[in-house]
Scaffold this motif. Structure first.
Motif, PDB file in Angstrom:
ATOM      1  N   ASP A  17      56.400 -13.659  31.703  1.00 13.63           N
ATOM      2  CA  ASP A  17      56.747 -14.829  32.507  1.00 13.63           C
ATOM      3  C   ASP A  17      57.303 -14.423  33.866  1.00 13.63           C
ATOM      4  OD1 ASP A  17      55.927 -16.597  30.540  1.00 13.63           O
ATOM      5  OD2 ASP A  17      57.943 -16.883  29.733  1.00 13.63           O
ATOM      6  N   ALA A  18      58.110 -13.387  33.882  1.00 17.50           N
ATOM      7  CA  ALA A  18      58.742 -12.942  35.125  1.00 17.50           C
ATOM      8  C   ALA A  18      57.777 -12.190  36.041  1.00 17.50           C
ATOM      9  CB  ALA A  18      59.952 -12.065  34.814  1.00 17.50           C
ATOM     10  N   HIS A  19      56.771 -11.556  35.453  1.00 19.97           N
ATOM     11  CA  HIS A  19      55.860 -10.708  36.232  1.00 19.97           C
ATOM     12  C   HIS A  19      54.409 -11.148  36.063  1.00 19.97           C
ATOM     13  CE1 HIS A  19      59.183  -7.943  36.983  1.00 19.97           C
ATOM     14  NE2 HIS A  19      59.498  -8.086  35.708  1.00 19.97           N
ATOM     15  N   TYR A  20      54.180 -12.453  35.917  1.00 18.98           N
ATOM     16  CA  TYR A  20      52.837 -12.967  35.612  1.00 18.98           C
ATOM     17  C   TYR A  20      51.797 -12.584  36.658  1.00 18.98           C
ATOM     18  CZ  TYR A  20      53.724 -16.579  39.053  1.00 18.98           C
ATOM     19  OH  TYR A  20      54.011 -17.236  40.225  1.00 18.98           O
ATOM     20  N   ALA A  21      52.198 -12.412  37.911  1.00 22.17           N
ATOM     21  CA  ALA A  21      51.231 -12.119  38.973  1.00 22.17           C
ATOM     22  C   ALA A  21      50.900 -10.633  39.072  1.00 22.17           C
ATOM     23  CB  ALA A  21      51.766 -12.614  40.307  1.00 22.17           C
ATOM     24  N   ASP A  22      51.658  -9.799  38.382  1.00 23.69           N
ATOM     25  CA  ASP A  22      51.412  -8.358  38.401  1.00 23.69           C
ATOM     26  C   ASP A  22      50.281  -8.001  37.441  1.00 23.69           C
ATOM     27  OD1 ASP A  22      53.575  -8.213  40.101  1.00 23.69           O
ATOM     28  OD2 ASP A  22      54.975  -7.612  38.540  1.00 23.69           O
ATOM     29  N   PRO A  23      49.601  -6.890  37.690  1.00 27.95           N
ATOM     30  CA  PRO A  23      48.576  -6.444  36.739  1.00 27.95           C
ATOM     31  C   PRO A  23      49.244  -5.841  35.494  1.00 27.95           C
ATOM     32  CG  PRO A  23      48.710  -4.928  38.589  1.00 27.95           C
ATOM     33  CD  PRO A  23      49.656  -6.060  38.879  1.00 27.95           C
ATOM     34  N   LEU A  24      49.424  -6.647  34.477  1.00 27.36           N
ATOM     35  CA  LEU A  24      50.112  -6.217  33.256  1.00 27.36           C
ATOM     36  C   LEU A  24      49.104  -5.673  32.251  1.00 27.36           C
ATOM     37  CD1 LEU A  24      52.517  -9.270  32.881  1.00 27.36           C
ATOM     38  CD2 LEU A  24      53.051  -7.022  33.810  1.00 27.36           C
ATOM     39  N   LYS A  25      49.465  -4.574  31.615  1.00 23.96           N
ATOM     40  CA  LYS A  25      48.611  -3.956  30.607  1.00 23.96           C
ATOM     41  C   LYS A  25      49.247  -4.125  29.239  1.00 23.96           C
ATOM     42  CE  LYS A  25      46.860  -0.599  33.854  1.00 23.96           C
ATOM     43  NZ  LYS A  25      46.802   0.791  34.242  1.00 23.96           N
ATOM     44  N   VAL A  26      48.405  -4.252  28.222  1.00 26.26           N
ATOM     45  CA  VAL A  26      48.893  -4.458  26.856  1.00 26.26           C
ATOM     46  C   VAL A  26      49.811  -3.319  26.436  1.00 26.26           C
ATOM     47  CG1 VAL A  26      48.208  -4.678  24.437  1.00 26.26           C
ATOM     48  CG2 VAL A  26      46.928  -5.865  26.200  1.00 26.26           C
ATOM     49  N   GLY A  27      49.463  -2.102  26.800  1.00 25.11           N
ATOM     50  CA  GLY A  27      50.294  -0.957  26.436  1.00 25.11           C
ATOM     51  C   GLY A  27      51.696  -1.046  27.019  1.00 25.11           C
ATOM     52  N   ALA A  33      58.245  -4.372  24.152  1.00 28.58           N
ATOM     53  CA  ALA A  33      58.625  -4.905  22.839  1.00 28.58           C
ATOM     54  C   ALA A  33      58.985  -3.807  21.842  1.00 28.58           C
ATOM     55  CB  ALA A  33      57.486  -5.746  22.275  1.00 28.58           C
ATOM     56  N   GLY A  34      58.627  -2.572  22.156  1.00 29.50           N
ATOM     57  CA  GLY A  34      58.900  -1.468  21.237  1.00 29.50           C
ATOM     58  C   GLY A  34      57.900  -1.367  20.103  1.00 29.50           C
ATOM     59  N   PHE A  35      56.667  -1.851  20.332  1.00 24.72           N
ATOM     60  CA  PHE A  35      55.613  -1.811  19.317  1.00 24.72           C
ATOM     61  C   PHE A  35      54.465  -0.941  19.805  1.00 24.72           C
ATOM     62  CE2 PHE A  35      56.513  -6.485  17.864  1.00 24.72           C
ATOM     63  CZ  PHE A  35      57.678  -6.081  17.241  1.00 24.72           C
ATOM     64  N   SER A  36      53.589  -0.570  18.870  1.00 20.43           N
ATOM     65  CA  SER A  36      52.323   0.038  19.273  1.00 20.43           C
ATOM     66  C   SER A  36      51.444  -1.081  19.833  1.00 20.43           C
ATOM     67  CB  SER A  36      51.629   0.694  18.081  1.00 20.43           C
ATOM     68  OG  SER A  36      51.134  -0.296  17.197  1.00 20.43           O
ATOM     69  N   ARG A  37      50.409  -0.708  20.558  1.00 17.51           N
ATOM     70  CA  ARG A  37      49.532  -1.710  21.176  1.00 17.51           C
ATOM     71  C   ARG A  37      48.966  -2.693  20.162  1.00 17.51           C
ATOM     72  NH1 ARG A  37      45.370   0.164  25.553  1.00 17.51           N
ATOM     73  NH2 ARG A  37      44.518  -1.692  24.618  1.00 17.51           N
ATOM     74  N   TYR A  38      48.383  -2.162  19.117  1.00 12.20           N
ATOM     75  CA  TYR A  38      47.678  -3.015  18.160  1.00 12.20           C
ATOM     76  C   TYR A  38      48.650  -3.855  17.327  1.00 12.20           C
ATOM     77  CZ  TYR A  38      43.933  -0.111  19.788  1.00 12.20           C
ATOM     78  OH  TYR A  38      43.042   0.537  20.611  1.00 12.20           O
ATOM     79  N   HIS A  39      49.761  -3.258  16.971  1.00 15.67           N
ATOM     80  CA  HIS A  39      50.779  -4.006  16.226  1.00 15.67           C
ATOM     81  C   HIS A  39      51.349  -5.116  17.105  1.00 15.67           C
ATOM     82  CE1 HIS A  39      53.676  -4.714  13.075  1.00 15.67           C
ATOM     83  NE2 HIS A  39      54.681  -4.567  13.931  1.00 15.67           N
ATOM     84  N   PHE A  40      51.540  -4.823  18.377  1.00 19.68           N
ATOM     85  CA  PHE A  40      52.062  -5.818  19.316  1.00 19.68           C
ATOM     86  C   PHE A  40      51.121  -7.019  19.418  1.00 19.68           C
ATOM     87  CE2 PHE A  40      52.000  -7.394  23.764  1.00 19.68           C
ATOM     88  CZ  PHE A  40      53.226  -8.037  23.764  1.00 19.68           C
ATOM     89  N   VAL A  41      49.833  -6.776  19.623  1.00 16.38           N
ATOM     90  CA  VAL A  41      48.874  -7.864  19.764  1.00 16.38           C
ATOM     91  C   VAL A  41      48.839  -8.702  18.493  1.00 16.38           C
ATOM     92  CG1 VAL A  41      46.422  -8.439  20.052  1.00 16.38           C
ATOM     93  CG2 VAL A  41      47.462  -6.673  21.481  1.00 16.38           C
ATOM     94  N   ARG A  42      48.817  -8.045  17.358  1.00 14.17           N
ATOM     95  CA  ARG A  42      48.767  -8.752  16.072  1.00 14.17           C
ATOM     96  C   ARG A  42      50.012  -9.608  15.853  1.00 14.17           C
ATOM     97  NH1 ARG A  42      47.164  -4.625  13.504  1.00 14.17           N
ATOM     98  NH2 ARG A  42      49.224  -3.793  13.004  1.00 14.17           N
ATOM     99  N   GLU A  43      51.193  -9.030  16.076  1.00 13.27           N
ATOM    100  CA  GLU A  43      52.443  -9.754  15.854  1.00 13.27           C
ATOM    101  C   GLU A  43      52.681 -10.847  16.902  1.00 13.27           C
ATOM    102  OE1 GLU A  43      54.350  -9.499  13.139  1.00 13.27           O
ATOM    103  OE2 GLU A  43      52.851  -8.093  12.407  1.00 13.27           O
ATOM    104  N   PHE A  44      52.250 -10.605  18.128  1.00 25.87           N
ATOM    105  CA  PHE A  44      52.380 -11.617  19.180  1.00 25.87           C
ATOM    106  C   PHE A  44      51.579 -12.856  18.796  1.00 25.87           C
ATOM    107  CE2 PHE A  44      51.770 -13.771  23.185  1.00 25.87           C
ATOM    108  CZ  PHE A  44      52.908 -13.488  23.926  1.00 25.87           C
ATOM    109  N   ARG A  45      50.370 -12.641  18.303  1.00 28.84           N
ATOM    110  CA  ARG A  45      49.529 -13.773  17.893  1.00 28.84           C
ATOM    111  C   ARG A  45      50.165 -14.541  16.741  1.00 28.84           C
ATOM    112  NH1 ARG A  45      43.237 -13.274  16.652  1.00 28.84           N
ATOM    113  NH2 ARG A  45      43.282 -12.934  18.874  1.00 28.84           N
ATOM    114  N   VAL A  46      50.734 -13.831  15.787  1.00 30.72           N
ATOM    115  CA  VAL A  46      51.393 -14.494  14.656  1.00 30.72           C
ATOM    116  C   VAL A  46      52.592 -15.308  15.149  1.00 30.72           C
ATOM    117  CG1 VAL A  46      52.747 -14.093  12.565  1.00 30.72           C
ATOM    118  CG2 VAL A  46      50.614 -12.843  12.926  1.00 30.72           C
ATOM    119  N   ALA A  47      53.382 -14.734  16.048  1.00 30.91           N
ATOM    120  CA  ALA A  47      54.606 -15.387  16.508  1.00 30.91           C
ATOM    121  C   ALA A  47      54.341 -16.560  17.447  1.00 30.91           C
ATOM    122  CB  ALA A  47      55.513 -14.372  17.205  1.00 30.91           C
TER     123      ALA A  47
END
Length: 139
Positions: A17-27, A33-47
């Motif tokens: 939200d704070a850096h929406y205009a920046d080129p943000l990468k999943v990694g 968040a302190g997660f691995s890439r794939y775990h982050f994507v999976r848990e973000f979708r659940v949450a």
């Protein structure tokens, strides 16, 4: 999902939200968040019910809606300001979420643009005289 995981996911979402205009990468978001890439994507979708990429593009479109309605920027300028890298992807995502093109949205939501010369002509005082002498004018 535990409360601690949600706190970490919110930290990443707040970062987006704070850096929406920046080129943000999943990694990078996963690292926030302190997660691995794939775990982050999976848990973000659940949450939050959508992937981080979908969330980020939705937030960018929301900001673009505000700029299109209130700022004197072209659609291309709005596209770049909110963080999209191409006008095509911006227009496509905007239409998916809003139901019309950015130009259509602007024409529906913003008042007609008044040229600056007209504004200046109407804002200029008419028939005003100076009642007081200006210091240093020699009179």
């Amino acid at each position: 999902m535990g409360l601690e995981q949600v706190v970490h996911l919110r930290r990443a979402r707040d970062h987006m939200d704070a850096h929406y205009a920046d080129p943000l990468k999943v990694g990078d978001l996963a690292a926030v968040a302190g997660f691995s890439r794939y775990h982050f994507v999976r848990e973000f979708r659940v949450a939050f019910g959508e992937t981080p990429a979908a969330y980020l593009s939705r937030r960018r479109v929301e900001r673009a809606m505000d700029l299109l309605a209130h700022a004197n920027l072209t659609v291309t300028e709005v596209c770049m300001v909110v963080g999209f890298s191409s006008l095509g992807s911006f227009s496509r995502r905007f239409r998916e979420l809003v139901g019309c093109s950015p130009s259509e949205y602007r024409s529906r939501t913003s008042p007609p643009v008044i040229p600056g010369c007209i504004v200046w002509a109407w804002a200029r005082p008419r028939g005003a005289t100076l009642d007081k002498q200006v210091p240093g004018d020699g009179a």
